[in-house]
Scaffold this motif. Structure first.
Motif, PDB file in Angstrom:
ATOM      1  N   GLY A   8      24.598   3.977   3.954  1.00 51.45           N
ATOM      2  CA  GLY A   8      25.144   3.785   2.618  1.00 51.45           C
ATOM      3  C   GLY A   8      24.443   4.595   1.555  1.00 51.45           C
ATOM      4  N   GLY A   9      23.335   5.243   1.892  1.00 56.36           N
ATOM      5  CA  GLY A   9      22.675   6.130   0.950  1.00 56.36           C
ATOM      6  C   GLY A   9      21.271   5.741   0.544  1.00 56.36           C
ATOM      7  N   LEU A  10      20.746   4.613   1.014  1.00 51.42           N
ATOM      8  CA  LEU A  10      19.372   4.251   0.698  1.00 51.42           C
ATOM      9  C   LEU A  10      18.421   5.066   1.578  1.00 51.42           C
ATOM     10  CD1 LEU A  10      19.341   0.379   0.276  1.00 51.42           C
ATOM     11  CD2 LEU A  10      19.055   2.103  -1.478  1.00 51.42           C
ATOM     12  N   GLU A  11      17.292   5.446   1.003  1.00 49.16           N
ATOM     13  CA  GLU A  11      16.283   6.198   1.741  1.00 49.16           C
ATOM     14  C   GLU A  11      15.046   5.341   1.918  1.00 49.16           C
ATOM     15  OE1 GLU A  11      15.430   9.853  -0.234  1.00 49.16           O
ATOM     16  OE2 GLU A  11      17.565  10.327  -0.475  1.00 49.16           O
ATOM     17  N   PHE A  12      14.654   5.144   3.179  1.00 43.61           N
ATOM     18  CA  PHE A  12      13.396   4.459   3.499  1.00 43.61           C
ATOM     19  C   PHE A  12      12.956   4.836   4.877  1.00 43.61           C
ATOM     20  CE2 PHE A  12      16.854   1.450   4.154  1.00 43.61           C
ATOM     21  CZ  PHE A  12      16.649   0.950   5.415  1.00 43.61           C
TER      22      PHE A  12
ATOM     23  N   ALA B 242      23.240   0.771  -9.245  1.00 51.71           N
ATOM     24  CA  ALA B 242      22.139   0.418 -10.142  1.00 51.71           C
ATOM     25  C   ALA B 242      21.146   1.566 -10.318  1.00 51.71           C
ATOM     26  CB  ALA B 242      21.407  -0.813  -9.618  1.00 51.71           C
ATOM     27  N   GLY B 243      21.351   2.660  -9.605  1.00 52.99           N
ATOM     28  CA  GLY B 243      20.479   3.819  -9.753  1.00 52.99           C
ATOM     29  C   GLY B 243      19.270   3.818  -8.846  1.00 52.99           C
ATOM     30  N   VAL B 244      19.275   3.026  -7.792  1.00 50.14           N
ATOM     31  CA  VAL B 244      18.151   2.963  -6.848  1.00 50.14           C
ATOM     32  C   VAL B 244      18.508   3.796  -5.628  1.00 50.14           C
ATOM     33  CG1 VAL B 244      16.768   1.456  -5.396  1.00 50.14           C
ATOM     34  CG2 VAL B 244      17.517   0.669  -7.628  1.00 50.14           C
ATOM     35  N   LYS B 245      17.668   4.772  -5.300  1.00 44.87           N
ATOM     36  CA  LYS B 245      17.903   5.629  -4.139  1.00 44.87           C
ATOM     37  C   LYS B 245      16.864   5.391  -3.038  1.00 44.87           C
ATOM     38  CE  LYS B 245      21.010   8.655  -5.886  1.00 44.87           C
ATOM     39  NZ  LYS B 245      22.354   8.508  -5.443  1.00 44.87           N
ATOM     40  N   GLN B 246      15.591   5.217  -3.439  1.00 48.89           N
ATOM     41  CA  GLN B 246      14.519   5.063  -2.466  1.00 48.89           C
ATOM     42  C   GLN B 246      13.938   3.659  -2.549  1.00 48.89           C
ATOM     43  OE1 GLN B 246      11.703   8.149  -3.336  1.00 48.89           O
ATOM     44  NE2 GLN B 246      12.752   9.601  -1.987  1.00 48.89           N
ATOM     45  N   VAL B 247      13.737   3.045  -1.388  1.00 46.41           N
ATOM     46  CA  VAL B 247      13.163   1.709  -1.310  1.00 46.41           C
ATOM     47  C   VAL B 247      12.129   1.683  -0.189  1.00 46.41           C
ATOM     48  CG1 VAL B 247      15.220   0.528  -2.180  1.00 46.41           C
ATOM     49  CG2 VAL B 247      14.970   0.896   0.254  1.00 46.41           C
ATOM     50  N   VAL B 248      11.408   0.600  -0.120  1.00 44.04           N
ATOM     51  CA  VAL B 248      10.502   0.317   0.987  1.00 44.04           C
ATOM     52  C   VAL B 248      11.118  -0.835   1.755  1.00 44.04           C
ATOM     53  CG1 VAL B 248       8.201  -0.442   1.618  1.00 44.04           C
ATOM     54  CG2 VAL B 248       8.506   1.043  -0.329  1.00 44.04           C
TER      55      VAL B 248
ATOM     56  N   LYS C 109       0.824  -1.201   0.000  1.00 43.76           N
ATOM     57  CA  LYS C 109       0.000   0.000   0.000  1.00 43.76           C
ATOM     58  C   LYS C 109       0.863   1.257   0.000  1.00 43.76           C
ATOM     59  CE  LYS C 109      -3.814  -2.144   2.461  1.00 43.76           C
ATOM     60  NZ  LYS C 109      -4.522  -2.218   3.742  1.00 43.76           N
ATOM     61  N   ALA C 110       1.994   1.210   0.691  1.00 38.09           N
ATOM     62  CA  ALA C 110       2.825   2.401   0.858  1.00 38.09           C
ATOM     63  C   ALA C 110       3.947   2.513  -0.163  1.00 38.09           C
ATOM     64  CB  ALA C 110       3.423   2.402   2.262  1.00 38.09           C
ATOM     65  N   ALA C 111       4.105   1.540  -1.041  1.00 36.98           N
ATOM     66  CA  ALA C 111       5.277   1.488  -1.913  1.00 36.98           C
ATOM     67  C   ALA C 111       5.314   2.612  -2.945  1.00 36.98           C
ATOM     68  CB  ALA C 111       5.337   0.145  -2.619  1.00 36.98           C
ATOM     69  N   ASN C 112       4.194   2.925  -3.583  1.00 39.54           N
ATOM     70  CA  ASN C 112       4.135   3.955  -4.624  1.00 39.54           C
ATOM     71  C   ASN C 112       5.181   3.745  -5.711  1.00 39.54           C
ATOM     72  OD1 ASN C 112       2.010   5.272  -3.371  1.00 39.54           O
ATOM     73  ND2 ASN C 112       3.375   6.550  -2.156  1.00 39.54           N
ATOM     74  N   GLY C 113       5.345   2.516  -6.135  1.00 35.69           N
ATOM     75  CA  GLY C 113       6.265   2.221  -7.229  1.00 35.69           C
ATOM     76  C   GLY C 113       7.713   2.046  -6.821  1.00 35.69           C
ATOM     77  N   ARG C 114       8.032   2.205  -5.544  1.00 32.37           N
ATOM     78  CA  ARG C 114       9.411   2.026  -5.094  1.00 32.37           C
ATOM     79  C   ARG C 114       9.731   0.539  -4.977  1.00 32.37           C
ATOM     80  NH1 ARG C 114       9.500   5.409   0.295  1.00 32.37           N
ATOM     81  NH2 ARG C 114       7.420   4.541   0.373  1.00 32.37           N
ATOM     82  N   PRO C 115      10.976   0.158  -5.211  1.00 34.05           N
ATOM     83  CA  PRO C 115      11.355  -1.243  -5.011  1.00 34.05           C
ATOM     84  C   PRO C 115      11.397  -1.589  -3.519  1.00 34.05           C
ATOM     85  CG  PRO C 115      13.216   0.026  -5.819  1.00 34.05           C
ATOM     86  CD  PRO C 115      12.029   0.934  -5.804  1.00 34.05           C
ATOM     87  N   ARG C 116      11.433  -2.861  -3.238  1.00 34.17           N
ATOM     88  CA  ARG C 116      11.346  -3.364  -1.867  1.00 34.17           C
ATOM     89  C   ARG C 116      12.686  -3.940  -1.439  1.00 34.17           C
ATOM     90  NH1 ARG C 116       9.305  -8.845  -0.717  1.00 34.17           N
ATOM     91  NH2 ARG C 116       8.778  -8.901  -2.905  1.00 34.17           N
ATOM     92  N   LEU C 117      13.188  -3.526  -0.276  1.00 35.84           N
ATOM     93  CA  LEU C 117      14.389  -4.102   0.319  1.00 35.84           C
ATOM     94  C   LEU C 117      13.936  -5.223   1.241  1.00 35.84           C
ATOM     95  CD1 LEU C 117      17.404  -4.235   1.002  1.00 35.84           C
ATOM     96  CD2 LEU C 117      17.010  -2.424   2.672  1.00 35.84           C
TER      97      LEU C 117
END
Length: 120
Positions: free
Chosen positions: A116-120, A88-94, A21-29
């Motif tokens: 390391g730079g991931l935002e969640f 790989a160009g991924v900055k924001q994840v869930v 529900k909260a992903a809004n198209g972001r990939p999942r960690l």
């Protein structure tokens, strides 16, 4: 009374539903923790494939770690998955903790991935 496996699966499914529900198209960690190793994957659920992954069984990490089942190993995996994600160009994840509590190895991996730079 439900056994522990059923309770874990219920928690995992509940977390997964709220993440969708909260992903809004972001990939999942996604995190998997065994008694001897820890694994992390960044998954694109829309396409159904893994973008990057890291674990304590990889050769470059295995030699530098005392064991694959401690907080230091989890932090190393978190940093490695964050580096690979930025490449790989991924900055924001869930963050998908699965059915595990946000404590110990799971928390160490998440904090290292944030550093390391991931935002969640």
């Amino acid at each position: 009374m439900a056994n522990s496996k059923q309770a874990f699966e219920r928690r995992r499914d509940r977390v997964r539903r709220s993440i969708q529900k909260a992903a809004n198209g972001r990939p999942r960690l996604s995190i998997f923790r065994s008694s001897k190793q820890i694994y992390a994957q960044i998954i694109d659920d829309a396409k159904g494939h893994t973008i990057v992954s890291a674990s304590t069984i990889e050769k470059d990490l295995k030699g530098s770690l005392k064991t694959g089942a401690d907080v230091a190993a989890a932090a190393a995996v978190g940093k490695l998955v964050a580096e690979r994600a930025s490449a790989a160009g991924v900055k924001q994840v869930v963050f998908d903790r699965g059915g595990y509590q946000y404590h110990g190895r799971i928390k160490a991996l998440a904090e290292a991935a944030r550093e390391g730079g991931l935002e969640f």
